[in-house]
Design a protein around this motif. Structure first.
Motif, PDB file in Angstrom:
ATOM      1  N   THR A  46      59.001  44.033  42.323  1.00 29.07           N
ATOM      2  CA  THR A  46      58.130  45.187  42.061  1.00 29.07           C
ATOM      3  C   THR A  46      57.139  45.443  43.193  1.00 29.07           C
ATOM      4  O   THR A  46      56.310  46.348  43.096  1.00 29.07           O
ATOM      5  N   ALA A  47      57.235  44.640  44.261  1.00 29.65           N
ATOM      6  CA  ALA A  47      56.368  44.820  45.438  1.00 29.65           C
ATOM      7  C   ALA A  47      54.893  44.824  45.066  1.00 29.65           C
ATOM      8  O   ALA A  47      54.124  45.685  45.504  1.00 29.65           O
ATOM      9  N   LYS A  48      54.489  43.856  44.244  1.00 27.48           N
ATOM     10  CA  LYS A  48      53.076  43.736  43.903  1.00 27.48           C
ATOM     11  C   LYS A  48      52.251  43.458  45.154  1.00 27.48           C
ATOM     12  O   LYS A  48      52.732  42.815  46.100  1.00 27.48           O
ATOM     13  N   PRO A  49      51.015  43.935  45.193  1.00 27.73           N
ATOM     14  CA  PRO A  49      50.153  43.647  46.343  1.00 27.73           C
ATOM     15  C   PRO A  49      50.027  42.138  46.549  1.00 27.73           C
ATOM     16  O   PRO A  49      49.952  41.375  45.578  1.00 27.73           O
ATOM     17  N   ASP A  50      50.003  41.699  47.814  1.00 25.32           N
ATOM     18  CA  ASP A  50      49.890  40.271  48.086  1.00 25.32           C
ATOM     19  C   ASP A  50      48.452  39.794  47.898  1.00 25.32           C
ATOM     20  O   ASP A  50      47.540  40.585  47.632  1.00 25.32           O
ATOM     21  N   ALA A  51      48.250  38.490  48.051  1.00 23.61           N
ATOM     22  CA  ALA A  51      46.939  37.895  47.784  1.00 23.61           C
ATOM     23  C   ALA A  51      45.858  38.453  48.710  1.00 23.61           C
ATOM     24  O   ALA A  51      44.710  38.657  48.284  1.00 23.61           O
ATOM     25  N   VAL A  52      46.213  38.709  49.953  1.00 25.07           N
ATOM     26  CA  VAL A  52      45.232  39.249  50.902  1.00 25.07           C
ATOM     27  C   VAL A  52      44.761  40.628  50.451  1.00 25.07           C
ATOM     28  O   VAL A  52      43.563  40.939  50.488  1.00 25.07           O
ATOM     29  N   THR A  53      45.704  41.454  50.016  1.00 27.08           N
ATOM     30  CA  THR A  53      45.364  42.804  49.560  1.00 27.08           C
ATOM     31  C   THR A  53      44.538  42.753  48.280  1.00 27.08           C
ATOM     32  O   THR A  53      43.531  43.468  48.139  1.00 27.08           O
ATOM     33  N   LEU A  54      44.932  41.911  47.352  1.00 27.91           N
ATOM     34  CA  LEU A  54      44.223  41.800  46.073  1.00 27.91           C
ATOM     35  C   LEU A  54      42.795  41.300  46.259  1.00 27.91           C
ATOM     36  O   LEU A  54      41.902  41.646  45.464  1.00 27.91           O
ATOM     37  N   ALA A  55      42.572  40.517  47.305  1.00 25.57           N
ATOM     38  CA  ALA A  55      41.243  39.953  47.527  1.00 25.57           C
ATOM     39  C   ALA A  55      40.238  40.974  48.061  1.00 25.57           C
ATOM     40  O   ALA A  55      39.024  40.736  48.015  1.00 25.57           O
ATOM     41  N   LYS A  56      40.727  42.109  48.524  1.00 29.31           N
ATOM     42  CA  LYS A  56      39.835  43.104  49.117  1.00 29.31           C
ATOM     43  C   LYS A  56      39.042  43.887  48.080  1.00 29.31           C
ATOM     44  O   LYS A  56      37.963  44.407  48.376  1.00 29.31           O
ATOM     45  N   ALA A  57      39.593  44.003  46.860  1.00 28.01           N
ATOM     46  CA  ALA A  57      38.926  44.765  45.800  1.00 28.01           C
ATOM     47  C   ALA A  57      39.530  44.372  44.459  1.00 28.01           C
ATOM     48  O   ALA A  57      40.703  43.980  44.409  1.00 28.01           O
ATOM     49  N   PRO A  58      38.770  44.456  43.374  1.00 23.45           N
ATOM     50  CA  PRO A  58      39.334  44.171  42.052  1.00 23.45           C
ATOM     51  C   PRO A  58      40.464  45.142  41.727  1.00 23.45           C
ATOM     52  O   PRO A  58      40.361  46.343  41.986  1.00 23.45           O
ATOM     53  N   HIS A  59      41.553  44.606  41.174  1.00 20.53           N
ATOM     54  CA  HIS A  59      42.709  45.413  40.775  1.00 20.53           C
ATOM     55  C   HIS A  59      42.920  45.287  39.267  1.00 20.53           C
ATOM     56  O   HIS A  59      42.721  44.217  38.693  1.00 20.53           O
ATOM     57  N   HIS A  60      43.355  46.382  38.653  1.00 21.21           N
ATOM     58  CA  HIS A  60      43.590  46.406  37.211  1.00 21.21           C
ATOM     59  C   HIS A  60      44.994  46.943  36.913  1.00 21.21           C
ATOM     60  O   HIS A  60      45.553  47.719  37.685  1.00 21.21           O
ATOM     61  N   LEU A  61      45.555  46.515  35.800  1.00 22.72           N
ATOM     62  CA  LEU A  61      46.875  46.933  35.309  1.00 22.72           C
ATOM     63  C   LEU A  61      48.005  46.484  36.234  1.00 22.72           C
ATOM     64  O   LEU A  61      48.997  47.184  36.402  1.00 22.72           O
ATOM     65  N   ILE A  62      47.850  45.312  36.805  1.00 23.84           N
ATOM     66  CA  ILE A  62      48.919  44.676  37.572  1.00 23.84           C
ATOM     67  C   ILE A  62      49.240  43.342  36.901  1.00 23.84           C
ATOM     68  O   ILE A  62      48.367  42.480  36.778  1.00 23.84           O
ATOM     69  N   GLY A  63      50.472  43.202  36.420  1.00 26.72           N
ATOM     70  CA  GLY A  63      50.874  41.970  35.759  1.00 26.72           C
ATOM     71  C   GLY A  63      50.209  41.730  34.424  1.00 26.72           C
ATOM     72  O   GLY A  63      50.052  40.582  33.998  1.00 26.72           O
ATOM     73  N   THR A  64      49.828  42.796  33.740  1.00 23.94           N
ATOM     74  CA  THR A  64      49.102  42.652  32.471  1.00 23.94           C
ATOM     75  C   THR A  64      49.963  42.892  31.232  1.00 23.94           C
ATOM     76  O   THR A  64      49.498  42.680  30.112  1.00 23.94           O
ATOM     77  N   MET A  65      51.198  43.306  31.418  1.00 20.92           N
ATOM     78  CA  MET A  65      52.057  43.649  30.290  1.00 20.92           C
ATOM     79  C   MET A  65      53.230  42.671  30.206  1.00 20.92           C
ATOM     80  O   MET A  65      53.846  42.345  31.220  1.00 20.92           O
ATOM     81  N   SER A  66      53.522  42.205  28.987  1.00 18.24           N
ATOM     82  CA  SER A  66      54.674  41.329  28.791  1.00 18.24           C
ATOM     83  C   SER A  66      55.958  42.061  29.160  1.00 18.24           C
ATOM     84  O   SER A  66      56.120  43.249  28.874  1.00 18.24           O
ATOM     85  N   ILE A  67      56.872  41.324  29.787  1.00 15.82           N
ATOM     86  CA  ILE A  67      58.140  41.906  30.197  1.00 15.82           C
ATOM     87  C   ILE A  67      58.972  42.332  28.988  1.00 15.82           C
ATOM     88  O   ILE A  67      59.929  43.100  29.106  1.00 15.82           O
ATOM     89  N   LEU A  68      58.588  41.867  27.806  1.00 15.14           N
ATOM     90  CA  LEU A  68      59.312  42.207  26.576  1.00 15.14           C
ATOM     91  C   LEU A  68      58.829  43.511  25.952  1.00 15.14           C
ATOM     92  O   LEU A  68      59.472  44.037  25.044  1.00 15.14           O
ATOM     93  N   GLN A  69      57.704  44.007  26.426  1.00 16.19           N
ATOM     94  CA  GLN A  69      57.115  45.194  25.817  1.00 16.19           C
ATOM     95  C   GLN A  69      57.625  46.489  26.458  1.00 16.19           C
ATOM     96  O   GLN A  69      57.840  46.565  27.666  1.00 16.19           O
ATOM     97  N   GLU A  70      57.786  47.500  25.619  1.00 21.42           N
ATOM     98  CA  GLU A  70      58.126  48.836  26.103  1.00 21.42           C
ATOM     99  C   GLU A  70      56.867  49.504  26.652  1.00 21.42           C
ATOM    100  O   GLU A  70      55.775  49.323  26.109  1.00 21.42           O
ATOM    101  N   MET A  71      57.018  50.255  27.728  1.00 22.40           N
ATOM    102  CA  MET A  71      55.899  51.013  28.271  1.00 22.40           C
ATOM    103  C   MET A  71      56.170  52.498  28.113  1.00 22.40           C
ATOM    104  O   MET A  71      57.313  52.931  27.997  1.00 22.40           O
TER     105      MET A  71
END
Length: 251
Positions: A46-71
């Motif tokens: 899913t090309a999630k932002p890497d650790a360096v990118t995530l450290a620059k600012a707080p990120h929300h709604l990344i990796g927060t949903m179970s893979i079993l759930q429908e979106m």
């Protein structure tokens, strides 16, 4: 919608890195509008932002949903509005960043059946690149993704929801794994199958990017910004200035 600025565009355009630097400049937090990065796991696929990118600012709604759930657009809107409200409670501003047009539209225009009748003059930029440059970035990303272990991510995956199963490259890798089981490791066709898998994902991703470009050109009024004409630093500076001006105008 006060205190919110949008950065949208196709996959592989460089939104994540760009948005993180802009967020740091304007003291904002990022709300991801990506239909697949919201799921837990699959950082490569899913090309999630890497650790360096995530450290620059707080990120929300990344990796927060179970893979079993429908979106759905409705679920995203509810989650995004909650995240934005929490950001504002902390006295911060929000950057909504992503390429899932339906999710962005749900946030900007609501869930109205006829979006064209809904007035929504929200500030933001639509970033893109010249086609050849974008396609080259897509091809390189897919190669790097597979070289880094995306096939192992899929091999280890269990059950998932129907919407999660639509993530880019999943179908092609599963097909590759199915065919791999019938091939001897010494067979030259193994290498051919690897190359075919890469090519199929690259093609599918380029087609997806083309659909994203069409969507944002016709469904939003965000200001277009061709990143092929700017350095990264110039793009960060330009978007930061526009975001800052928008926040001041919003009060």
């Amino acid at each position: 919608m006060r205190g919110v600025f949008f950065i949208v565009g196709p996959t592989s355009s460089g939104k994540s890195e760009l948005a993180a630097d802009v967020a740091r400049e304007v003291e904002a937090e990022i709300v991801s509008a990506d239909a697949f990065q919201i799921y837990e796991g699959f950082p490569l696929l899913t090309a999630k932002p890497d650790a360096v990118t995530l450290a620059k600012a707080p990120h929300h709604l990344i990796g927060t949903m179970s893979i079993l759930q429908e979106m759905s657009a409705q679920k995203f809107r509810r989650a995004a509005l909650a995240a934005i409200a929490q950001i504002h409670e902390r006295g911060k501003r929000a950057l909504v960043v992503g390429g899932s047009g339906l999710y962005v539209k749900a946030l900007t225009h609501g869930l109205n059946d006829d979006w064209k009748k809904v007035e929504a003059e929200l500030p933001g930029v639509f970033v893109f690149r010249d086609r050849d440059a974008l396609y080259a970035r897509i091809n390189a990303r897919v190669e790097a993704m597979l070289a880094s272990g995306a096939i192992d991510e899929v091999r280890a995956a269990g059950a998932m929801s129907a919407t999660a199963a639509k993530m880019m490259g999943l179908r092609e890798i599963r097909s590759h794994l199915d065919s791999e089981m019938s091939i001897s490791p010494q067979d030259e066709s193994v290498r051919l199958a690897d190359l075919q898998c890469v090519a199929k994902i690259q093609q599918a991703t380029r087609q997806y990017a083309k659909r994203q470009l069409t969507w944002f050109r016709h469904q939003t009024n965000f200001e277009p910004l061709n990143l092929s004409l700017l350095t990264h630093g110039e793009a960060v500076e330009r978007i930061s200035q526009r975001a800052q001006s928008a926040f001041v105008e919003q009060g």
